[in-house]
Design an enzyme around this catalytic site. Structure first.
Site, PDB file in Angstrom:
ATOM      1  N   GLN A  73       0.800  -1.217   0.000  1.00 54.99           N
ATOM      2  CA  GLN A  73       0.000   0.000   0.000  1.00 54.99           C
ATOM      3  C   GLN A  73       0.832   1.265   0.000  1.00 54.99           C
ATOM      4  O   GLN A  73       2.037   1.237   0.255  1.00 54.99           O
ATOM      5  CB  GLN A  73      -0.906   0.016   1.233  1.00 54.99           C
TER       6      GLN A  73
ATOM      7  N   HIS B 115       0.095   5.795   0.800  1.00 55.81           N
ATOM      8  CA  HIS B 115      -0.846   6.808   1.267  1.00 55.81           C
ATOM      9  C   HIS B 115      -0.628   8.103   0.485  1.00 55.81           C
ATOM     10  O   HIS B 115       0.501   8.413   0.116  1.00 55.81           O
ATOM     11  CB  HIS B 115      -0.662   7.050   2.764  1.00 55.81           C
TER      12      HIS B 115
ATOM     13  N   GLU C 152       2.846   8.015   8.604  1.00 50.49           N
ATOM     14  CA  GLU C 152       2.857   7.071   9.724  1.00 50.49           C
ATOM     15  C   GLU C 152       4.277   6.674  10.094  1.00 50.49           C
ATOM     16  O   GLU C 152       5.167   6.660   9.261  1.00 50.49           O
ATOM     17  CB  GLU C 152       1.989   5.840   9.429  1.00 50.49           C
TER      18      GLU C 152
ATOM     19  N   HIS D  82       4.670   0.340   0.592  1.00 45.50           N
ATOM     20  CA  HIS D  82       5.162  -0.474   1.711  1.00 45.50           C
ATOM     21  C   HIS D  82       4.230  -1.633   2.017  1.00 45.50           C
ATOM     22  O   HIS D  82       3.052  -1.619   1.654  1.00 45.50           O
ATOM     23  CB  HIS D  82       5.357   0.377   2.967  1.00 45.50           C
TER      24      HIS D  82
ATOM     25  N   ARG E 229      -4.156   0.539  -2.314  1.00 44.41           N
ATOM     26  CA  ARG E 229      -3.526  -0.774  -2.279  1.00 44.41           C
ATOM     27  C   ARG E 229      -2.990  -1.170  -3.645  1.00 44.41           C
ATOM     28  O   ARG E 229      -3.541  -0.788  -4.668  1.00 44.41           O
ATOM     29  CB  ARG E 229      -4.524  -1.805  -1.755  1.00 44.41           C
TER      30      ARG E 229
HETATM   31 ZN   LIG Z   1       0.536   2.168   5.548  1.00 40.35          ZN
END
Ligand SMILES: [Zn+2]
Length: 411
Positions: free
Chosen positions: A97, A99, A134, A264, A283
């Site tokens: 995935q 972001h 994140e 990642h 994804r």
């Molecule tokens: Zn992630």
């Protein structure tokens, strides 16, 4: 300040033991537990343990935003807690995935709103208009694929696998060993017809088996990852994509930061994850969920990601080690109480105006805020409202607390 009961999320890739053991509950559990959420996500908020019973953190923030979050955080984020802290336990690989950036998220959210795609629908990419940086800090050894590696290294890996079917792709990447070559090859694979993948992926898996049998070491981790992914997702382009990504092993305390556009997949291990409070995930495979390839290709960053990009610098200030990231929504650190501090009340380094979530990862800590005291055993968490800090800590044996706060400069 109150003890905080987190929300357990059961997903198939989770662990029947790790989160239960971390929080001192019986294990193995009936269902695999993948994540334990401490935050005010509308989908699954944590609960404050008050004298009058449990109260949702989400409701608490709505009722008293300025007291709980502080004026500066409210000015920036309204009554929302801008971050979410999770314990994450992966027994099996998670989806591949990436972001979106803040700008891509805003634009994508508006586009899907205009198109009338239901926010909770299975084909919705952008469930909110926010980006989702994140950080993951390993508690156990933690294995992950993150960011494209230098093209030359992928060429070397593919050559070592000695799979004839890979030759055209090796030539493609060797002929343009840079971000553009990585984009071209990844795009080729992720859009390849299924019958082609059904030939190529098993050939690569066979190459990985032979590589491991030969006893060669340089790419042993990468070859094992091919086998692990191929076993669960035979014929998935994500198995091929793993050949292009950095294969990382984090030791306990080490971290990775995942900026927008970083492709990642978490593979295995237990860690603490802190992220901006968003659900925006694009994804690229290794999942039964919705995969939107064109949208993924729009957001991906094909620039090879170096350790300097992926591994946040840690700055030590007395008892506190802070993981430096550019994220404005969160900051995360570890407060370690040991040595001369044991048995004494010590002041935790002060934080700017804002709330704190504390999570005990080791030992046992008595936490005093302005108005309350709680004891945090391993796996237990506390919510410290903005108007209830600063905090003082007492531990009788070596102990560690993760501390998540709002990041950036608040004013
Ligand atoms: Zn992630």
């Amino acid at each position: 300040m109150h003890l905080l009961r987190g929300a357990v999320r059961t997903y198939a890739w989770g662990s029947r033991t790790a989160i239960a053991e971390f929080t001192g509950r019986p294990s193995p559990t009936d269902h695999p537990e993948a994540e334990l959420w401490f935050g005010a996500h509308p989908g699954d908020p944590a609960y404050l343990q008050t004298a009058d019973g449990e109260v949702s953190l989400l409701d608490t923030l709505r009722e008293d935003p300025e007291g709980q979050l502080g004026v500066a955080v409210c000015n920036r984020y309204g009554d929302r807690l801008p971050f979410l802290l999770k314990v994450l336990a992966a027994d099996e690989p998670l989806s591949l995935q990436a972001h979106p950036s803040a700008e891509q998220a805003r634009e994508g959210f508006e586009r899907e709103e205009r198109a009338g795609i239901p926010v909770a629908g299975p084909t919705r990419n952008y469930r909110d208009p926010n980006h989702k940086p994140e950080i993951l800090i390993a508690i156990s050894d933690f294995h992950a694929l993150a960011g494209f590696q230098p093209a030359a290294r992928s060429v070397e890996l593919m050559r070592e696998l000695a799979v004839g079917d890979l030759d055209p792709y090796i030539n493609l990447l060797a002929g343009q060993a840079d971000a553009d070559g990585l984009r071209a090859l990844f795009t080729t694979w992720i859009t390849a017809p299924q019958p082609d993948l059904d030939v190529l992926v098993p050939a690569v898996i066979e190459g990985a088996i032979q590589y491991l049998k030969s006893g060669r070491k340089t790419f042993a981790a990468e070859a094992k990852t091919v086998l692990e992914l191929g076993e669960r997702y035979p014929g998935d382009a994500g198995v091929l994509a793993s050949l292009l990504l950095n294969r990382l092993t984090l030791r306990p305390g080490e971290a990775i930061y995942l900026p927008a556009g970083n492709l990642h997949a978490y593979l295995h291990g237990v860690g603490i994850e802190v992220m901006a409070n968003s659900d925006n995930v694009l994804r690229g495979g290794l999942t039964p969920k919705h995969v939107d390839v064109p949208e993924l290709l729009r957001v991906l960053d094909f620039t090879p990601a170096t350790d300097e990009v992926l591994r946040p610098r840690v700055v030590q200030d007395g008892m506190e080690a802070t993981y430096l990231t550019p994220a404005a929504e969160f900051a995360v650190s570890v407060l370690a109480i040991d040595g001369e501090h044991l048995g004494h009340e010590v002041d935790a380094p002060a934080r700017q105006d804002g709330p704190q979530i504390l999570l005990c990862a080791e030992g046992s800590v008595l936490v005093h805020s302005k108005t309350a005291s709680v004891t945090l055993e391993r796996g237990a968490a506390a919510w410290v409202p903005a108007d209830d800090g600063p905090i003082r800590l007492v531990a009788e044996r070596p102990s560690k607390l993760f501390r998540a706060t709002v990041g950036g400069a608040l004013s």
